[in-house]
Structure formats: C-alpha cells, structure tokens
Design a protein around this motif. Structure first.
Motif, mmCIF file in Angstrom:
data_model
loop_
_atom_site.group_PDB
_atom_site.id
_atom_site.type_symbol
_atom_site.label_atom_id
_atom_site.label_comp_id
_atom_site.label_asym_id
_atom_site.label_seq_id
_atom_site.Cartn_x
_atom_site.Cartn_y
_atom_site.Cartn_z
ATOM 1 N N PRO A 145 0.816 -0.922 -0.032
ATOM 2 C CA PRO A 145 0.114 0.097 -0.115
ATOM 3 C C PRO A 145 0.996 1.299 -0.064
ATOM 4 O O PRO A 145 1.943 1.255 0.839
ATOM 5 N N VAL A 146 0.159 2.483 -0.482
ATOM 6 C CA VAL A 146 1.052 3.229 -0.768
ATOM 7 C C VAL A 146 1.835 4.190 0.334
ATOM 8 O O VAL A 146 2.388 4.566 0.422
ATOM 9 N N GLU A 147 0.803 4.481 1.463
ATOM 10 C CA GLU A 147 0.876 4.447 2.951
ATOM 11 C C GLU A 147 2.291 4.465 3.604
ATOM 12 O O GLU A 147 1.911 4.669 4.231
ATOM 13 N N LEU A 148 2.155 2.623 3.184
ATOM 14 C CA LEU A 148 3.534 2.435 3.472
ATOM 15 C C LEU A 148 5.025 2.847 3.600
ATOM 16 O O LEU A 148 5.750 2.775 3.502
ATOM 17 N N LEU A 149 4.813 3.534 1.839
ATOM 18 C CA LEU A 149 6.025 3.560 1.405
ATOM 19 C C LEU A 149 6.160 5.432 1.534
ATOM 20 O O LEU A 149 6.672 6.737 0.577
ATOM 21 N N ARG A 150 5.757 6.090 2.194
ATOM 22 C CA ARG A 150 6.012 7.244 2.840
ATOM 23 C C ARG A 150 7.245 7.730 3.500
ATOM 24 O O ARG A 150 7.545 8.545 4.181
ATOM 25 N N PHE A 151 8.641 7.413 3.295
ATOM 26 C CA PHE A 151 9.307 7.649 3.219
ATOM 27 C C PHE A 151 10.500 7.942 2.720
ATOM 28 O O PHE A 151 10.627 7.030 1.403
ATOM 29 N N LEU A 152 11.759 8.546 3.470
ATOM 30 C CA LEU A 152 13.323 8.392 2.371
ATOM 31 C C LEU A 152 13.863 8.101 3.747
ATOM 32 O O LEU A 152 13.787 8.240 4.622
ATOM 33 N N SER A 153 14.982 7.556 3.175
ATOM 34 C CA SER A 153 16.402 6.804 3.770
ATOM 35 C C SER A 153 17.135 7.806 3.278
ATOM 36 O O SER A 153 17.876 7.825 2.210
ATOM 37 N N LEU A 154 18.012 8.750 4.752
ATOM 38 C CA LEU A 154 18.937 9.456 4.536
ATOM 39 C C LEU A 154 20.090 8.829 5.286
ATOM 40 O O LEU A 154 19.980 8.029 6.300
ATOM 41 N N LYS A 155 21.191 8.510 4.550
ATOM 42 C CA LYS A 155 22.790 8.543 5.708
ATOM 43 C C LYS A 155 23.404 10.378 5.702
ATOM 44 O O LYS A 155 23.790 11.091 4.977
ATOM 45 N N LEU A 156 23.609 11.239 6.677
ATOM 46 C CA LEU A 156 24.380 11.476 7.338
ATOM 47 C C LEU A 156 25.921 11.963 7.072
ATOM 48 O O LEU A 156 26.347 10.748 7.110
ATOM 49 N N LYS A 157 26.442 12.807 6.354
ATOM 50 C CA LYS A 157 28.233 13.055 6.272
ATOM 51 C C LYS A 157 28.621 12.576 7.234
ATOM 52 O O LYS A 157 27.982 12.976 8.764
ATOM 53 N N THR A 158 29.483 12.926 7.352
ATOM 54 C CA THR A 158 30.245 12.669 8.928
ATOM 55 C C THR A 158 30.446 13.666 8.925
ATOM 56 O O THR A 158 30.837 14.990 8.832
ATOM 57 N N ASP A 210 23.316 20.302 2.433
ATOM 58 C CA ASP A 210 24.575 19.792 2.379
ATOM 59 C C ASP A 210 25.178 18.662 3.789
ATOM 60 O O ASP A 210 25.830 18.222 3.787
ATOM 61 N N ALA A 211 24.000 18.624 4.855
ATOM 62 C CA ALA A 211 24.550 17.308 5.856
ATOM 63 C C ALA A 211 23.970 16.018 5.015
ATOM 64 O O ALA A 211 24.676 15.340 5.859
ATOM 65 N N VAL A 212 23.543 15.643 3.935
ATOM 66 C CA VAL A 212 23.332 14.688 4.181
ATOM 67 C C VAL A 212 24.732 13.801 2.539
ATOM 68 O O VAL A 212 24.435 14.791 1.782
ATOM 69 N N GLU A 213 24.426 12.378 2.812
ATOM 70 C CA GLU A 213 25.354 11.821 2.299
ATOM 71 C C GLU A 213 25.175 11.032 1.001
ATOM 72 O O GLU A 213 25.100 11.620 0.200
ATOM 73 N N GLU A 214 23.782 10.629 1.371
ATOM 74 C CA GLU A 214 22.879 9.581 0.481
ATOM 75 C C GLU A 214 21.400 9.733 0.881
ATOM 76 O O GLU A 214 21.211 9.487 1.498
ATOM 77 N N GLU A 230 29.115 2.186 15.325
ATOM 78 C CA GLU A 230 28.233 2.470 16.078
ATOM 79 C C GLU A 230 27.776 3.803 15.326
ATOM 80 O O GLU A 230 27.271 4.663 15.372
ATOM 81 N N ARG A 231 29.446 4.822 15.099
ATOM 82 C CA ARG A 231 29.122 6.476 14.516
ATOM 83 C C ARG A 231 28.298 6.081 13.061
ATOM 84 O O ARG A 231 28.452 6.866 12.893
ATOM 85 N N ASP A 232 28.735 5.191 12.684
ATOM 86 C CA ASP A 232 28.377 5.076 11.242
ATOM 87 C C ASP A 232 26.744 4.160 11.437
ATOM 88 O O ASP A 232 26.599 5.402 10.455
ATOM 89 N N LEU A 233 26.442 4.021 11.935
ATOM 90 C CA LEU A 233 24.960 3.644 12.184
ATOM 91 C C LEU A 233 24.086 4.289 12.874
ATOM 92 O O LEU A 233 23.161 5.089 12.582
ATOM 93 N N ALA A 234 24.709 5.667 13.551
ATOM 94 C CA ALA A 234 24.034 6.573 13.561
ATOM 95 C C ALA A 234 23.664 7.796 12.667
ATOM 96 O O ALA A 234 22.896 8.667 13.444
ATOM 97 N N ARG A 235 24.569 7.978 11.760
ATOM 98 C CA ARG A 235 24.240 9.177 10.741
ATOM 99 C C ARG A 235 22.950 8.032 9.994
ATOM 100 O O ARG A 235 22.818 8.833 9.102
ATOM 101 N N TYR A 236 22.640 7.350 9.970
ATOM 102 C CA TYR A 236 21.326 6.735 9.402
ATOM 103 C C TYR A 236 19.799 7.459 9.916
ATOM 104 O O TYR A 236 19.497 7.237 11.250
ATOM 105 N N PHE A 237 18.947 7.744 9.368
ATOM 106 C CA PHE A 237 17.679 8.930 9.336
ATOM 107 C C PHE A 237 16.709 7.997 8.281
ATOM 108 O O PHE A 237 17.289 7.597 6.691
ATOM 109 N N GLN A 238 15.548 8.538 8.685
ATOM 110 C CA GLN A 238 14.420 8.508 8.054
ATOM 111 C C GLN A 238 13.592 9.604 8.163
ATOM 112 O O GLN A 238 13.712 10.020 9.355
ATOM 113 N N LEU A 239 13.533 10.208 6.473
ATOM 114 C CA LEU A 239 12.042 11.296 6.988
ATOM 115 C C LEU A 239 10.704 10.553 6.608
ATOM 116 O O LEU A 239 10.740 10.509 5.628
ATOM 117 N N ILE A 240 9.875 10.804 7.130
ATOM 118 C CA ILE A 240 8.186 10.136 7.382
ATOM 119 C C ILE A 240 7.854 11.501 6.648
ATOM 120 O O ILE A 240 7.879 13.066 7.391
#
Length: 132
Positions: A27-40, A118-122, A90-100
C-alpha cells in the motif's frame, strides 16, 4: 499473504485476499519515507529539528518539506549517544535516519529537497515491495 493481512489489519490487503489475487503491491501509505545517511560529522538535533555539524553549523530542511514531515533515527539509542563514546561501526549506524512524510506526500516529490541538503551524504527511495 494471510499473515500479512492479519498482522497489518490492512483492509486493502484483505480485499486482495477476498478477491482471490495472489499478487499485491505494498500500500502506498506504507511507502511515505526516504532513507538518509548523514555526512560524517553531522547529527540530527531532535529537540531543535535541525541537522548540526561538529563545527556548530545548523541546517533545517523540514521547513522545505510538507507540513507534518518528521525525521527519525534508524537506531535511536545510537543517535542520542555521545559520539566520542561510540565505536566506528556505531558512529556509522548513528548516521542513518528516515524522513517520514505525511499522508498524501510522495517520496519522489521530496527527493530533490533532501539531496540538496549539505548534511546529507546519501538519500534513497523506499524499496518496491510486493508479494509474489
């Protein structure tokens, strides 16, 4: 498919089952996000809803996104922890976020705004999920 329908209590999935379909898109309602990886050197300050660099620079993109958008850590405990006390992994994992995104918003329409930050690497779109 029965387990998915029962677990989610999603009427759309239940209707697919009742109609005898053996294939269904998520369902489209479940796919309302973007995955982000912040820059170091960047983190997200949840209380101020801004990205913050180790040098003190602050950036906000939420004002450029649909009202009701939220940024959440993929691993909240690591995102809250003192980076100097974390291992490299752990520092690398802490860089991952989701934009809901709020209901009615699509990830594709908001991808460009996030990519320019500028804060977002990927940044990646949600996967295309379906049942065989």
């Amino acid at each position: 498919m029965w387990y998915l329908a029962v677990a989610t209590q999603d009427e759309g999935v239940l209707s697919y089952m009742k109609a005898g379909y053996t294939h269904a898109e998520a369902p489209v309602e479940l796919l309302r996000f973007l995955s982000l990886k912040l820059k170091t050197g960047w983190r997200f300050d949840r209380s101020r809803r801004q990205f913050v660099s180790t040098g003190g620079q602050r950036l906000s993109i939420l004002d450029q996104l649909p009202e009701g958008s939220d940024i959440v850590a993929t691993v909240p405990a690591l995102a809250k922890a003192d980076p100097t006390k974390l291992s490299d992994a752990e520092r690398d994992l802490a860089r991952y976020f989701q934009l809901i995104l709020p209901k009615g918003a699509t990830p594709e329409d908001n991808l460009r705004v996030v990519k320019r930050c500028d804060a977002v690497e990927e940044v990646t779109l949600p996967p295309k999920v379906s049942l065989p």
